[in-house]
Design an enzyme around this catalytic site. Structure first.
Site, PDB file in Angstrom:
ATOM      1  CG  ASP A  78      -0.563  -0.092   2.376  1.00 13.76           C
ATOM      2  OD1 ASP A  78       1.040  -1.092   2.765  1.00 13.76           O
ATOM      3  OD2 ASP A  78      -0.589   0.066   3.456  1.00 13.76           O
ATOM      4  CD  GLU A 145       4.118   0.232   7.168  1.00 17.39           C
ATOM      5  OE1 GLU A 145       4.854   0.705   7.645  1.00 17.39           O
ATOM      6  OE2 GLU A 145       3.341   1.547   6.246  1.00 17.39           O
TER       7      GLU A 145
END
Length: 485
Positions: A78, A145
């Site tokens: 991400d 994350e």
């Protein structure tokens, strides 16, 4: 494909070009993960999804290197979605628009996603190139994350086979990281009662904009302005004298990004509009004088908006402004063990207003547990004084440094041999996933490296092209130098 694909190393930049073309903000990275998994299947690479959605891809060792220790190359899927207020961009649908700007690659009006897209690209480029020498190899791509470390929290023991993990989420070429800060989210929720707007008052919106923002870990010591704190400073200082009646307070968008913009909707008597304008102009001048060396030109203005029906009652307004203005923010303590590194910090990241509550979301970081605990208690004390509720969530551990780490020694010696200088062995104030990986894999030897990425988590994010080349050379040399089991 864009001009990025002409850069060297071509395999890495081509992957990054592809990653930019597929939307992948936190919690919306599945399309990118599926694209990578489909590619792995086409290449005949063994792969699997774990219980929480992390992707693991495996590649056999180069002939003759089967006896080497197994390596896990790790990155997160991400990216942080941040854009300038004048940029039209839907992170869930629109591709990132990267471009070359001299010695750097940056994006048009948004975060670039070099954090951690470059690291991810390097791992995928290694998988794609059969001429690279390496032992048994796994690539671990984690989800979410940036918004909660969901993938790292959910990683289970027994899935990874490697002995060494190389995290690719560092952001300074020439530095080797062997530890990082832990963190915890803290939300302060204050109940607010409302009453009718005073008769004859008009509704205006104050807008504090133009700041750079940045990563609340690696940029917290630069001294950039926090829009939430600045706006609270102005309101605390002048709301009473102008009889401003607060309708809404909001600012920031992510707890791990320094807020660049904040807004307050207030009701004000027409007779106070001119004094308000004068104070806004004076405050804008003060901010630009204070922060001109580290900030873009800061704008503080107001304009009429839709008429409000209700405002906060005076006691609730006073309590809110005092709470936000007095909340700790920024660097709290520098490290004695690692000179120049922040030990403990807090970011007042997001303020939101609902019908009967205002919530302030903060991120506490510290390389030591006692520092984190101290700030937790400080926010709890502040909430107690204000009559607010303080909730702590999403705590993640730091990654404790291991000065005797064998892989750190390999990286250090390899770097010195290649570039004729020693790298800096360092601890980073940002939160890397290694601390969480240590729970299911306590014996795994870990290190973190990466290229130079400036201003992540902000639309000013950029990655230095030359540093990507050096990072790539180092990564390949380290893979070749991994010792036998």
């Amino acid at each position: 494909m864009t001009a990025l694909s002409s850069l060297s190393p071509q395999g890495l930049w081509s992957w990054f070009d592809t990653i930019c073309s597929i939307p992948h903000p936190s919690k919306q990275e599945i399309a990118l993960r599926d694209h990578i998994q489909n590619w792995a299947n086409e290449q005949g690479l063994a792969n699997q999804l774990d219980a929480v959605g992390n992707l693991i891809i495996r590649k056999p060792a180069t002939t003759g290197m089967e006896n080497r220790k197994g390596v896990v190359l790790q990155a997160h899927l991400d990216m942080v979605p941040q854009k300038n207020s004048d940029t039209e961009h839907d992170f869930g649908r629109d591709p990132i628009r990267p471009y070359i700007d001299g010695d750097w690659v940056t994006a048009t009006g948004t975060t670039l996603g070099a954090d951690n897209g470059i690291g991810m690209s390097s791992a995928l480029a290694v998988l794609a190139d059969n001429n690279i020498e390496h032992g048994p190899l796994e690539v671990l791509l984690t989800i979410d994350e940036e918004a909660g470390m969901t993938g790292a929290f959910g990683l289970q023991a027994g899935i990874l086979q490697g002995d060494i993990l190389i995290n690719t989420d560092s952001e300074e070429e020439g530095e080797v990281y062997m530890g990082c800060a832990g963190g915890v989210d803290a939300s302060l929720t204050l109940p607010v009662a409302r009453e009718a707007v005073p008769a004859g008052y008009t509704t205006v919106q104050l807008a504090l904009t133009g700041m750079k923002g940045g990563h609340s870990g690696v940029d917290i010591n630069i001294g950039r302005g926090n829009a939430n704190k600045m706006l609270a400073r102005f309101l605390f200082g002048h709301a009473a004298e102008l009889d401003l009646r607060l309708v809404e307070l909001k600012g920031g968008s992510l707890r791990n990004a320094i807020p660049r913009e904040a807004w307050a909707t207030v009701a004000v008597a027409p007779s106070q509009l001119e004094p308000l304008q004068q104070l806004c102009e004076h405050f804008e001048q003060c901010l630009n004088q204070e922060l001109g060396a580290v900030e873009n030109p800061i704008s503080f203005s107001f304009g009429q908006t839709d008429a409000a029906e209700q405002v906060f009652v005076a006691p609730a307004q006073a309590t809110l402004l005092a709470m936000v203005h007095s909340a700790p923010n920024g660097v709290v303590r520098m490290s004695d063990s690692f000179p120049g590194i922040v030990e403990t910090s807090l970011n007042v990241g997001v303020i939101t207003t609902e019908a009967d509550t205002v919530t302030v979301l903060c991120l506490i970081r510290s390389t030591i547990d006692s520092g984190r605990s101290m700030l937790e208690k400080q926010l709890q004390a502040l909430a107690q004084l204000a009559g607010a509720r303080c909730e702590l969530s999403g705590a993640y551990p730091g990654w404790n440094p291991d000065p005797s780490s064998p892989i750190m020694q390999v990286v250090r010696e390899t770097y010195e041999g290649m570039f004729n200088k020693l790298p800096t062995i360092q601890v980073i104030h940002a939160g890397l996933e290694c601390g969480l990986f240590k729970k299911p894999y306590p014996q795994m030897d870990m290190v973190s490296i990466g290229p130079t990425i400036c201003f992540p988590h902000s639309p000013d994010e950029k990655v230095e092209i030359a540093s990507v080349g050096k990072y790539w050379q180092l990564l390949l040399a380290v893979l070749k130098a991994i010792p036998a089991k």
